[in-house]
Design an enzyme around this catalytic site. Structure first.
Site, PDB file in Angstrom:
ATOM      1  N   SER B 123       0.818  -1.209   0.000  1.00  0.00           N
ATOM      2  CA  SER B 123       0.000   0.000   0.000  1.00  0.00           C
ATOM      3  C   SER B 123       0.856   1.267   0.000  1.00  0.00           C
ATOM      4  O   SER B 123       1.599   1.490  -0.959  1.00  0.00           O
ATOM      5  CB  SER B 123      -0.925  -0.096   1.224  1.00  0.00           C
ATOM      6  OG  SER B 123      -1.893   0.877   1.224  1.00  0.00           O
ATOM      7  N   HIS B 146      -2.807  -1.204  -4.467  1.00  0.00           N
ATOM      8  CA  HIS B 146      -4.275  -1.140  -4.548  1.00  0.00           C
ATOM      9  C   HIS B 146      -4.732   0.306  -4.442  1.00  0.00           C
ATOM     10  O   HIS B 146      -3.972   1.161  -3.962  1.00  0.00           O
ATOM     11  CB  HIS B 146      -4.907  -2.010  -3.456  1.00  0.00           C
ATOM     12  CG  HIS B 146      -4.697  -1.504  -2.071  1.00  0.00           C
ATOM     13  ND1 HIS B 146      -5.537  -0.593  -1.489  1.00  0.00           N
ATOM     14  CD2 HIS B 146      -3.706  -1.732  -1.176  1.00  0.00           C
ATOM     15  CE1 HIS B 146      -5.091  -0.319  -0.274  1.00  0.00           C
ATOM     16  NE2 HIS B 146      -3.970  -0.982  -0.059  1.00  0.00           N
TER      17      HIS B 146
END
Lengths: 68, 243
Positions: B123, B146
């Site tokens: 992330s 993501h």
């Protein structure tokens, strides 16, 4: 028990305020350390906040050490 | 065993205090002594657990607080004895703004920086990893790419969407400008379906991250130290040429 939820664990099981209050960020021998108050006049080192790798070789700062 | 006992008798006082502190450490956190070594000109910043930003996480979480790291980065920039920086990353991600703040700070350091992704750099760990001058990833490490998201109550959905979209663009722009990955490829990975259980995105493994141009090389401590020393030497020779 399995909870299928998009919520984070802390939203379902709120943490008591008290737990936060026992943790402090203090300066000890010129280094910043993160400690937990043991409630008996001693502090336990949780984390040494230093970028100098040599500081991590100092026994006094290793996690778990009890400071009086 | 017998030999050790013999030593203990020779230096009773020192050994005793040493032994008791050792026992204490083992009892407290299961950690023993670490070997001593000479001073180094390379400092280490570890980004472990969650990147903690505006909201304080419960004490059971292992977190890296950005307000702790930012002054250290300033100190590293200021201290003439420090010549290079190694970033150790094993993070699950966390606060986007805190992560971006760290990334920008690392990217704007004048001293050579090398990052190593160990275990995971997920992330918001991705921009932190690419912020260094040169980045390494352990062959077994992974990076989850993501879209950014929000938990909790949302008021003003269209405005929040706009805000999140802009924030995501900032992350994408940062990663694209600090690594060799193409924007198209990064977006493809970010919006890929069927890879993650509860989310869209991709979990990129060590060698793949290098293949996509996200990370510069596969390696560990040895490679990172070699690289940082090499970068230190090149900056030194550059400075000499200027002078």
């Amino acid at each position: 028990m399995i909870l299928y939820t998009p919520l984070s664990a802390s939203e379902i099981f709120p943490v008591e305020e008290e737990k936060f209050q026992h943790r402090h960020c203090v300066s000890y021998q010129g280094k910043m350390i993160y400690v937990e108050d043991n409630q008996d006049g001693t502090y336990q080192v949780l984390q040494l906040l230093s970028s100098d790798p040599q500081d991590f070789l100092n026994d006094g700062f290793s996690p778990g050490t009890i400071l009086k | 065993m017998d030999k050790d006992n013999g030593k203990n008798e020779e230096q009773p006082q020192e050994e005793q205090s040493g032994a008791s502190s050792l026992v204490q450490k083992i009892q407290q956190l299961g950690q023993t002594n670490i070997p001593q070594s000479p001073d180094s000109n390379v400092h280490v910043l570890s980004v472990i657990g969650q990147v903690e930003g505006h909201i304080q996480l419960p004490p059971q979480n292992k977190t890296t607080k950005y307000e702790h790291l930012l002054p250290q980065l300033i100190a590293i920039e200021q201290n003439p004895k420090i010549e290079g920086l190694i970033l150790l990353l094993n993070t699950v991600g966390g606060d986007v703004e805190a992560g971006l703040a760290l990334s920008e700070m690392i990217a704007s350091l004048s001293k050579p920086t090398v990052s190593i992704v160990l275990g995971g750099g997920h992330s918001i760990g991705v921009p932190i990893a690419v912020a260094a001058d040169y980045s390494f990833i352990a062959p077994t490490a992974t990076m989850t790419i993501h879209p950014i998201r929000l938990t909790g109550l949302v008021i003003g959905v269209p405005q929040t969407f706009e805000y999140l979209d802009k924030m995501q663009d900032r992350v994408i722009q940062f990663v694209v400008s600090h690594s060799n990955i193409k924007e198209e490829k990064f977006k493809d990975l970010m919006f890929a379906k069927g890879n993650l259980t509860r989310d869209i995105g991709t979990n990129v493994v060590g060698t793949d991250a290098v293949e996509y141009g996200l990370i510069d090389g596969v390696g560990g401590v040895k490679e990172a130290l070699q690289k940082v020393n090499e970068l230190i030497n090149t900056t030194k020779t550059d400075q000499e040429v200027i002078q």
